[in-house]
Design an enzyme around this catalytic site. Sequence first.
Site, PDB file in Angstrom:
ATOM      1  N   ASN A 182       0.325   1.720 -10.757  1.00 23.80           N
ATOM      2  CA  ASN A 182       0.840   2.228  -9.478  1.00 23.80           C
ATOM      3  C   ASN A 182       2.291   2.691  -9.610  1.00 23.80           C
ATOM      4  OD1 ASN A 182      -1.061   2.084  -7.045  1.00 23.80           O
ATOM      5  ND2 ASN A 182      -1.485   0.164  -8.118  1.00 23.80           N
TER       6      ASN A 182
ATOM      7  N   ARG B 103       3.753 -12.329  -6.710  1.00 22.69           N
ATOM      8  CA  ARG B 103       4.296 -13.483  -5.992  1.00 22.69           C
ATOM      9  C   ARG B 103       4.537 -13.124  -4.537  1.00 22.69           C
ATOM     10  NH1 ARG B 103       6.037 -17.415  -9.243  1.00 22.69           N
ATOM     11  NH2 ARG B 103       5.979 -16.839 -11.435  1.00 22.69           N
ATOM     12  N   LEU B 104       4.529 -14.152  -3.698  1.00 24.23           N
ATOM     13  CA  LEU B 104       4.897 -13.909  -2.303  1.00 24.23           C
ATOM     14  C   LEU B 104       6.410 -13.813  -2.239  1.00 24.23           C
ATOM     15  CD1 LEU B 104       2.628 -16.354  -0.249  1.00 24.23           C
ATOM     16  CD2 LEU B 104       2.590 -13.847  -0.245  1.00 24.23           C
TER      17      LEU B 104
ATOM     18  N   ASN C  59       3.585  -2.757   0.507  1.00 28.21           N
ATOM     19  CA  ASN C  59       2.706  -3.320  -0.520  1.00 28.21           C
ATOM     20  C   ASN C  59       1.415  -2.523  -0.559  1.00 28.21           C
ATOM     21  OD1 ASN C  59       1.663  -5.350  -2.366  1.00 28.21           O
ATOM     22  ND2 ASN C  59       0.458  -6.155  -0.660  1.00 28.21           N
TER      23      ASN C  59
ATOM     24  N   HIS D 124      -2.575  -2.937  -1.335  1.00 29.35           N
ATOM     25  CA  HIS D 124      -3.592  -3.978  -1.473  1.00 29.35           C
ATOM     26  C   HIS D 124      -4.954  -3.329  -1.704  1.00 29.35           C
ATOM     27  CE1 HIS D 124      -5.383  -7.908  -1.010  1.00 29.35           C
ATOM     28  NE2 HIS D 124      -6.307  -7.350  -0.256  1.00 29.35           N
TER      29      HIS D 124
HETATM   30  C1  GRF Z   1      -3.472  -3.059  -7.937  1.00 29.66           C
HETATM   31  O1  GRF Z   1      -4.859  -3.151  -7.803  1.00 29.66           O
HETATM   32  C2  GRF Z   1      -2.801  -3.359  -6.627  1.00 29.66           C
HETATM   33  O2  GRF Z   1      -3.548  -2.955  -5.533  1.00 29.66           O
HETATM   34  C3  GRF Z   1      -2.708  -4.848  -6.650  1.00 29.66           C
HETATM   35  O3  GRF Z   1      -2.403  -5.154  -7.984  1.00 29.66           O
HETATM   36  C4  GRF Z   1      -2.899  -4.136  -8.840  1.00 29.66           C
HETATM   37  C5  GRF Z   1      -1.747  -3.644  -9.654  1.00 29.66           C
HETATM   38  O4  GRF Z   1      -2.133  -2.701 -10.624  1.00 29.66           O
HETATM   39  N1  GRF Z   1      -1.746  -5.299  -5.673  1.00 29.66           N
HETATM   40  P1  GRF Z   1      -1.047  -1.912 -11.463  1.00 29.66           P
HETATM   41  O5  GRF Z   1      -0.149  -2.953 -12.107  1.00 29.66           O
HETATM   42  O6  GRF Z   1      -0.306  -1.018 -10.525  1.00 29.66           O
HETATM   43  O7  GRF Z   1      -1.822  -1.140 -12.486  1.00 29.66           O
END
Ligand code: GRF
Length: 200
Positions: free
Chosen positions: A14, A91-92, A107, A109
């Site tokens: 991401n 982590r939170l 964030n 999700h």
């Molecule tokens: C993704 O699936 C995201 O939605 C979740 O953790 C994963 C992170 O993947 N919160 P990357 O490290 O961005 O490849």
Amino acid sequence: MIKIAVMASGRGTNLQAIIDSAKKGEINGKIEIVISDNPNAFALKRARDNHINTKAFPYRQYKNKDEYEQNIFNCLESYNISLIVLAGYMRLLGSRIIKEYRHRIINIHPALLPSFPGLHAQRQAIEYGVKVSGCTVHFVDEGMDTGPIILQKSVEVKQTDDEETLSDRILEFEHKLLPRAIQLFAQNRIDVRNNKVYIK
Ligand code: GRF
């Protein structure tokens, strides 16, 4: 150009999507720093390869959660960050940072919230047997994946899917949704009223 901090614990696909999108001029913002709780996170290498500052805060090096959070907070302040993006940060966040950066932390999700919050959202979706899942970009509040929803994208769940195939299909859309939400923020097009997001 808004100043962005990305926090990531793992492989950072991401993060890569944000970097690529910014390079294409699709984000009116600059990633000032990538922060991780894991010094070995591949996300940090991706950042370094793109000449982005990095900082690791190995959780166990701190006396307690407060001290850990305080160090991250100081780092964010020193870069004058206006948006924090959690991209696979495992982590939170502590209440101090959440409070100081209210509606300035987003964030991604991998489920359609409020369904399947928390860890292993894709596995939860498979185990439940839903036919549609997806991904959600939302503001971070004190709860677990409970803050105001900015963008969502639905993704079909096939009956032959397992956790991995579903995760892969959702991930493709995460990579589109997260940069888009960042750009909405950067353009100051997101309003939050009564815990709901309105796009201007
Ligand atoms: C993704 O699936 C995201 O939605 C979740 O953790 C994963 C992170 O993947 N919160 P990357 O490290 O961005 O490849």
